[in-house]
Motif scaffolding. Structure first.
Motif, PDB file in Angstrom:
ATOM      1  N   CYS A 152       0.794  -1.232   0.000  1.00  0.00           N
ATOM      2  CA  CYS A 152       0.000   0.000   0.000  1.00  0.00           C
ATOM      3  C   CYS A 152       0.825   1.279   0.000  1.00  0.00           C
ATOM      4  N   GLY A 153       2.106   1.202   0.352  1.00  0.00           N
ATOM      5  CA  GLY A 153       2.889   2.435   0.455  1.00  0.00           C
ATOM      6  C   GLY A 153       2.266   3.349   1.484  1.00  0.00           C
ATOM      7  N   ILE A 154       2.026   4.596   1.117  1.00  0.00           N
ATOM      8  CA  ILE A 154       1.413   5.539   2.063  1.00  0.00           C
ATOM      9  C   ILE A 154      -0.111   5.525   1.983  1.00  0.00           C
ATOM     10  N   GLY A 155      -0.673   4.600   1.204  1.00  0.00           N
ATOM     11  CA  GLY A 155      -2.114   4.432   1.169  1.00  0.00           C
ATOM     12  C   GLY A 155      -2.842   5.243   0.116  1.00  0.00           C
ATOM     13  N   ARG A 156      -2.157   5.574  -0.981  1.00  0.00           N
ATOM     14  CA  ARG A 156      -2.809   6.417  -1.991  1.00  0.00           C
ATOM     15  C   ARG A 156      -4.046   5.746  -2.577  1.00  0.00           C
ATOM     16  N   ALA A 210      -8.777  -7.952  -2.921  1.00  0.00           N
ATOM     17  CA  ALA A 210      -7.384  -7.544  -2.725  1.00  0.00           C
ATOM     18  C   ALA A 210      -6.892  -6.824  -3.966  1.00  0.00           C
ATOM     19  N   CYS A 211      -5.905  -5.973  -3.758  1.00  0.00           N
ATOM     20  CA  CYS A 211      -5.222  -5.348  -4.886  1.00  0.00           C
ATOM     21  C   CYS A 211      -3.733  -5.312  -4.577  1.00  0.00           C
ATOM     22  N   ALA A 212      -2.948  -5.417  -5.624  1.00  0.00           N
ATOM     23  CA  ALA A 212      -1.484  -5.339  -5.533  1.00  0.00           C
ATOM     24  C   ALA A 212      -1.040  -4.513  -6.742  1.00  0.00           C
ATOM     25  N   ASN A 213      -0.792  -3.241  -6.503  1.00  0.00           N
ATOM     26  CA  ASN A 213      -0.482  -2.308  -7.582  1.00  0.00           C
ATOM     27  C   ASN A 213       0.993  -1.953  -7.580  1.00  0.00           C
ATOM     28  N   GLY A 262      -4.195  -2.055   4.672  1.00  0.00           N
ATOM     29  CA  GLY A 262      -2.974  -1.862   3.909  1.00  0.00           C
ATOM     30  C   GLY A 262      -1.865  -2.727   4.476  1.00  0.00           C
ATOM     31  N   VAL A 263      -1.041  -3.250   3.596  1.00  0.00           N
ATOM     32  CA  VAL A 263       0.105  -4.067   4.000  1.00  0.00           C
ATOM     33  C   VAL A 263       1.330  -3.543   3.267  1.00  0.00           C
ATOM     34  N   ALA A 318       1.238   6.195   6.100  1.00  0.00           N
ATOM     35  CA  ALA A 318      -0.082   5.807   5.589  1.00  0.00           C
ATOM     36  C   ALA A 318      -1.201   6.191   6.545  1.00  0.00           C
ATOM     37  N   THR A 319      -0.993   5.982   7.816  1.00  0.00           N
ATOM     38  CA  THR A 319      -2.029   6.302   8.795  1.00  0.00           C
ATOM     39  C   THR A 319      -2.412   7.780   8.723  1.00  0.00           C
ATOM     40  N   GLY A 320      -1.419   8.647   8.632  1.00  0.00           N
ATOM     41  CA  GLY A 320      -1.696  10.085   8.528  1.00  0.00           C
ATOM     42  C   GLY A 320      -2.231  10.497   7.177  1.00  0.00           C
ATOM     43  N   TYR A 321      -1.781   9.836   6.125  1.00  0.00           N
ATOM     44  CA  TYR A 321      -2.229  10.193   4.781  1.00  0.00           C
ATOM     45  C   TYR A 321      -3.684   9.794   4.550  1.00  0.00           C
TER      46      TYR A 321
END
Length: 173
Positions: A72-76, A132-135, A91-92, A102-105
């Protein structure tokens, strides 16, 4: 991954530390590199919207769905899915810095984030996602077959997965 060449066979050295960051600007440039004819910011804007809309077309995805955003990175994408669909997202990510950002974003009670190891413990405890998604992540994994198996084990029976990846070579899973 880093490819080393020289005499003898090429060596591949996995260096997950390249994904560690402590600030949003650096994280964005790691997540989406600029490509010829476009910037990171441009890619961020149009690609995030496109992915959220496309993932939103998965069968059965709705407000009470739980989506696993693997890598997920920062959750975009997580943030966009929550905003568009009202779903829950787990998110993982392997990067502690990305998870912290990610939590703040994302800033939503419908979002949680964890490491792959924590996901394994959650799966063992009965956690299952409906989708699920894996981008742009599997090409960066040291052992993609392990990560694909992890994602599959996190899904409910007949759950859907959306994968966006760069083809580096042939993979057999």
């Amino acid at each position: 991954m880093l490819f080393r060449s020289g005499p003898g066979p090429k060596q591949v050295v996995y260096q997950p530390g390249v994904f560690e960051t402590r600030d949003l600007a650096s994280a964005r440039s790691i997540i989406l590199t600029a490509e010829p004819g476009t910037t990171t910011d441009e890619r961020w804007e149009y690609e995030t919207a496109y992915l959220a809309d496309d993932i939103g077309r998965l069968p059965g995805i709705e407000g009470n769905s739980c989506v696993l955003d693997y890598g997920c990175g920062i959750g975009r994408v997580s943030k966009a899915l929550i905003e568009r669909l009202g779903c829950f997202v787990l998110g993982v990510d392997i990067s502690a810095g990305m998870r912290e950002l990610a939590t703040g974003y994302v800033r939503s009670e419908r979002f949680s984030v964890c490491s792959p190891e924590m996901l394994d413990r959650m799966i063992a405890g009965g956690f299952r996602a409906t989708h699920a998604c894996a981008n742009w992540v599997l090409q960066h994994c040291a052992a993609p077959t392990i990560d694909i198996a992890r994602i599959e084990s996190a899904l409910v029976p007949r759950g859907s997965i959306y994968v966006l990846n760069t083809q580096i070579g042939r993979a057999h899973v």
